[in-house]
Motif scaffolding. Sequence first.
Motif, PDB file in Angstrom:
ATOM      1  N   MET A   1     -14.071  55.372  43.390  1.00 36.45           N
ATOM      2  CA  MET A   1     -14.598  56.358  42.471  1.00 36.45           C
ATOM      3  C   MET A   1     -13.451  57.254  42.022  1.00 36.45           C
ATOM      4  O   MET A   1     -12.631  57.698  42.813  1.00 36.45           O
ATOM      5  N   LYS A   2     -13.401  57.515  40.739  1.00 33.92           N
ATOM      6  CA  LYS A   2     -12.348  58.354  40.190  1.00 33.92           C
ATOM      7  C   LYS A   2     -12.539  59.795  40.629  1.00 33.92           C
ATOM      8  O   LYS A   2     -13.648  60.251  40.865  1.00 33.92           O
ATOM      9  N   ARG A   3     -11.449  60.513  40.685  1.00 32.76           N
ATOM     10  CA  ARG A   3     -11.503  61.923  41.073  1.00 32.76           C
ATOM     11  C   ARG A   3     -12.388  62.733  40.129  1.00 32.76           C
ATOM     12  O   ARG A   3     -13.145  63.600  40.561  1.00 32.76           O
ATOM     13  N   SER A   4     -12.324  62.447  38.829  1.00 34.97           N
ATOM     14  CA  SER A   4     -13.144  63.189  37.863  1.00 34.97           C
ATOM     15  C   SER A   4     -14.629  62.974  38.129  1.00 34.97           C
ATOM     16  O   SER A   4     -15.447  63.857  37.916  1.00 34.97           O
ATOM     17  N   SER A   5     -15.003  61.785  38.602  1.00 41.42           N
ATOM     18  CA  SER A   5     -16.403  61.513  38.942  1.00 41.42           C
ATOM     19  C   SER A   5     -16.837  62.340  40.137  1.00 41.42           C
ATOM     20  O   SER A   5     -17.973  62.789  40.208  1.00 41.42           O
ATOM     21  N   LEU A   6     -15.946  62.524  41.083  1.00 42.20           N
ATOM     22  CA  LEU A   6     -16.272  63.323  42.261  1.00 42.20           C
ATOM     23  C   LEU A   6     -16.491  64.787  41.906  1.00 42.20           C
ATOM     24  O   LEU A   6     -17.298  65.465  42.517  1.00 42.20           O
ATOM     25  N   ILE A   7     -15.776  65.258  40.929  1.00 43.57           N
ATOM     26  CA  ILE A   7     -15.931  66.640  40.482  1.00 43.57           C
ATOM     27  C   ILE A   7     -17.201  66.786  39.648  1.00 43.57           C
ATOM     28  O   ILE A   7     -17.936  67.749  39.776  1.00 43.57           O
ATOM     29  N   LEU A   8     -17.481  65.812  38.806  1.00 44.55           N
ATOM     30  CA  LEU A   8     -18.615  65.883  37.904  1.00 44.55           C
ATOM     31  C   LEU A   8     -19.954  65.767  38.619  1.00 44.55           C
ATOM     32  O   LEU A   8     -20.920  66.423  38.237  1.00 44.55           O
ATOM     33  N   LEU A   9     -20.025  64.989  39.684  1.00 44.09           N
ATOM     34  CA  LEU A   9     -21.289  64.778  40.388  1.00 44.09           C
ATOM     35  C   LEU A   9     -21.927  66.080  40.873  1.00 44.09           C
ATOM     36  O   LEU A   9     -23.094  66.324  40.591  1.00 44.09           O
ATOM     37  N   PRO A  10     -21.200  66.954  41.573  1.00 42.29           N
ATOM     38  CA  PRO A  10     -21.842  68.210  41.999  1.00 42.29           C
ATOM     39  C   PRO A  10     -22.291  69.077  40.824  1.00 42.29           C
ATOM     40  O   PRO A  10     -23.314  69.735  40.885  1.00 42.29           O
ATOM     41  N   ILE A  11     -21.536  69.046  39.729  1.00 41.11           N
ATOM     42  CA  ILE A  11     -21.915  69.824  38.552  1.00 41.11           C
ATOM     43  C   ILE A  11     -23.216  69.295  37.976  1.00 41.11           C
ATOM     44  O   ILE A  11     -24.114  70.053  37.622  1.00 41.11           O
ATOM     45  N   LEU A  12     -23.349  67.977  37.901  1.00 37.17           N
ATOM     46  CA  LEU A  12     -24.590  67.378  37.398  1.00 37.17           C
ATOM     47  C   LEU A  12     -25.762  67.707  38.308  1.00 37.17           C
ATOM     48  O   LEU A  12     -26.851  67.982  37.841  1.00 37.17           O
ATOM     49  N   LEU A  13     -25.534  67.671  39.603  1.00 37.72           N
ATOM     50  CA  LEU A  13     -26.608  67.987  40.543  1.00 37.72           C
ATOM     51  C   LEU A  13     -27.047  69.440  40.418  1.00 37.72           C
ATOM     52  O   LEU A  13     -28.222  69.754  40.521  1.00 37.72           O
ATOM     53  N   LEU A  14     -26.106  70.330  40.179  1.00 41.98           N
ATOM     54  CA  LEU A  14     -26.448  71.736  39.992  1.00 41.98           C
ATOM     55  C   LEU A  14     -27.240  71.944  38.714  1.00 41.98           C
ATOM     56  O   LEU A  14     -28.054  72.860  38.619  1.00 41.98           O
ATOM     57  N   GLY A  15     -27.047  71.090  37.724  1.00 43.66           N
ATOM     58  CA  GLY A  15     -27.752  71.200  36.468  1.00 43.66           C
ATOM     59  C   GLY A  15     -29.217  70.792  36.568  1.00 43.66           C
ATOM     60  O   GLY A  15     -30.011  71.099  35.706  1.00 43.66           O
ATOM     61  N   CYS A  16     -29.597  70.094  37.625  1.00 44.87           N
ATOM     62  CA  CYS A  16     -30.986  69.691  37.810  1.00 44.87           C
ATOM     63  C   CYS A  16     -31.815  70.912  38.161  1.00 44.87           C
ATOM     64  O   CYS A  16     -31.300  71.908  38.635  1.00 44.87           O
ATOM     65  N   SER A  17     -33.111  70.821  37.917  1.00 50.09           N
ATOM     66  CA  SER A  17     -33.952  71.972  38.219  1.00 50.09           C
ATOM     67  C   SER A  17     -33.915  72.268  39.711  1.00 50.09           C
ATOM     68  O   SER A  17     -34.031  71.382  40.535  1.00 50.09           O
ATOM     69  N   SER A  18     -33.702  73.510  40.029  1.00 51.51           N
ATOM     70  CA  SER A  18     -33.657  73.910  41.428  1.00 51.51           C
ATOM     71  C   SER A  18     -34.025  75.379  41.547  1.00 51.51           C
ATOM     72  O   SER A  18     -33.983  76.120  40.580  1.00 51.51           O
ATOM     73  N   GLU A  19     -34.375  75.761  42.744  1.00 49.55           N
ATOM     74  CA  GLU A  19     -34.738  77.146  43.014  1.00 49.55           C
ATOM     75  C   GLU A  19     -33.473  77.993  42.995  1.00 49.55           C
ATOM     76  O   GLU A  19     -32.433  77.573  43.470  1.00 49.55           O
ATOM     77  N   LYS A  77     -42.044  72.536  46.410  1.00 51.43           N
ATOM     78  CA  LYS A  77     -40.797  73.163  45.976  1.00 51.43           C
ATOM     79  C   LYS A  77     -40.744  74.656  46.274  1.00 51.43           C
ATOM     80  O   LYS A  77     -39.669  75.240  46.325  1.00 51.43           O
ATOM     81  N   THR A  78     -41.931  75.287  46.434  1.00 56.63           N
ATOM     82  CA  THR A  78     -41.991  76.725  46.679  1.00 56.63           C
ATOM     83  C   THR A  78     -43.029  77.016  47.762  1.00 56.63           C
ATOM     84  O   THR A  78     -43.759  76.125  48.173  1.00 56.63           O
ATOM     85  N   SER A  79     -43.115  78.259  48.149  1.00 54.05           N
ATOM     86  CA  SER A  79     -44.131  78.668  49.127  1.00 54.05           C
ATOM     87  C   SER A  79     -45.303  79.387  48.453  1.00 54.05           C
ATOM     88  O   SER A  79     -46.090  80.049  49.117  1.00 54.05           O
ATOM     89  N   ILE A  80     -45.461  79.219  47.138  1.00 48.53           N
ATOM     90  CA  ILE A  80     -46.483  79.943  46.379  1.00 48.53           C
ATOM     91  C   ILE A  80     -47.904  79.656  46.853  1.00 48.53           C
ATOM     92  O   ILE A  80     -48.768  80.519  46.767  1.00 48.53           O
ATOM     93  N   SER A  81     -48.162  78.472  47.376  1.00 43.83           N
ATOM     94  CA  SER A  81     -49.534  78.140  47.781  1.00 43.83           C
ATOM     95  C   SER A  81     -49.961  78.858  49.056  1.00 43.83           C
ATOM     96  O   SER A  81     -51.155  78.918  49.352  1.00 43.83           O
ATOM     97  N   VAL A  82     -49.006  79.430  49.787  1.00 45.39           N
ATOM     98  CA  VAL A  82     -49.337  80.081  51.062  1.00 45.39           C
ATOM     99  C   VAL A  82     -48.819  81.519  51.181  1.00 45.39           C
ATOM    100  O   VAL A  82     -49.114  82.193  52.156  1.00 45.39           O
ATOM    101  N   ASP A  83     -48.076  82.002  50.188  1.00 44.70           N
ATOM    102  CA  ASP A  83     -47.405  83.306  50.293  1.00 44.70           C
ATOM    103  C   ASP A  83     -47.922  84.257  49.222  1.00 44.70           C
ATOM    104  O   ASP A  83     -47.719  84.020  48.030  1.00 44.70           O
ATOM    105  N   ASP A  84     -48.567  85.350  49.636  1.00 49.56           N
ATOM    106  CA  ASP A  84     -49.060  86.306  48.645  1.00 49.56           C
ATOM    107  C   ASP A  84     -48.038  87.382  48.305  1.00 49.56           C
ATOM    108  O   ASP A  84     -48.315  88.284  47.533  1.00 49.56           O
ATOM    109  N   GLY A  85     -46.839  87.276  48.831  1.00 51.86           N
ATOM    110  CA  GLY A  85     -45.802  88.269  48.559  1.00 51.86           C
ATOM    111  C   GLY A  85     -44.868  87.895  47.428  1.00 51.86           C
ATOM    112  O   GLY A  85     -43.928  88.627  47.129  1.00 51.86           O
ATOM    113  N   ILE A  86     -45.138  86.757  46.766  1.00 54.09           N
ATOM    114  CA  ILE A  86     -44.245  86.303  45.698  1.00 54.09           C
ATOM    115  C   ILE A  86     -45.023  85.861  44.468  1.00 54.09           C
ATOM    116  O   ILE A  86     -46.216  85.584  44.525  1.00 54.09           O
TER     117      ILE A  86
END
Length: 140
Positions: A1-19, A77-86
């Motif tokens: 795997m090229k070095r540029s691919s190793l750098i790009l992978l974490p950036i792509l993963l961060l771009g996915c929907s996340s909390e 993905k969240t604790s919304i179904s059980v947490d009344d504080g959020i």
Amino acid sequence: MKRSSLILLPILLLGCSSESSTISEQIASQFKASNTAPVDLSIVGPVSWERVCILSPYSTNQAAEQILGFKWDAESKTSISVDDGINVLIFIEDQRVVGYAEHPRNMGDFSKLQPRCLVRSQARLKREFGAGNWVYLVSP
């Protein structure tokens, strides 16, 4: 795997929907900065979002689907179904979640917000004061 691919992978993963606690921190910062100023959601969250939707405490996946207009697994993905504080803020672009955040209700409670989804240009919220100095964030 090229070095540029190793750098790009974490950036792509961060771009996915996340909390993101950063979103909640940005909202809390606006909330604490003034007792009267609006809270402007248009300046928080991922840069690409088009609308933001709010889930209130004890929301289920079925409730999330009704609000969002598509399926999203809020319960795992969240604790919304059980947490009344959020509330959970879900940022959407083209019918897909691009980010979401659990936000403590004591730093601005979105549970009275109507409609439950707002387009970015209408995401500047005013404060409505309730009993015991509780603060709701609502549409103007």
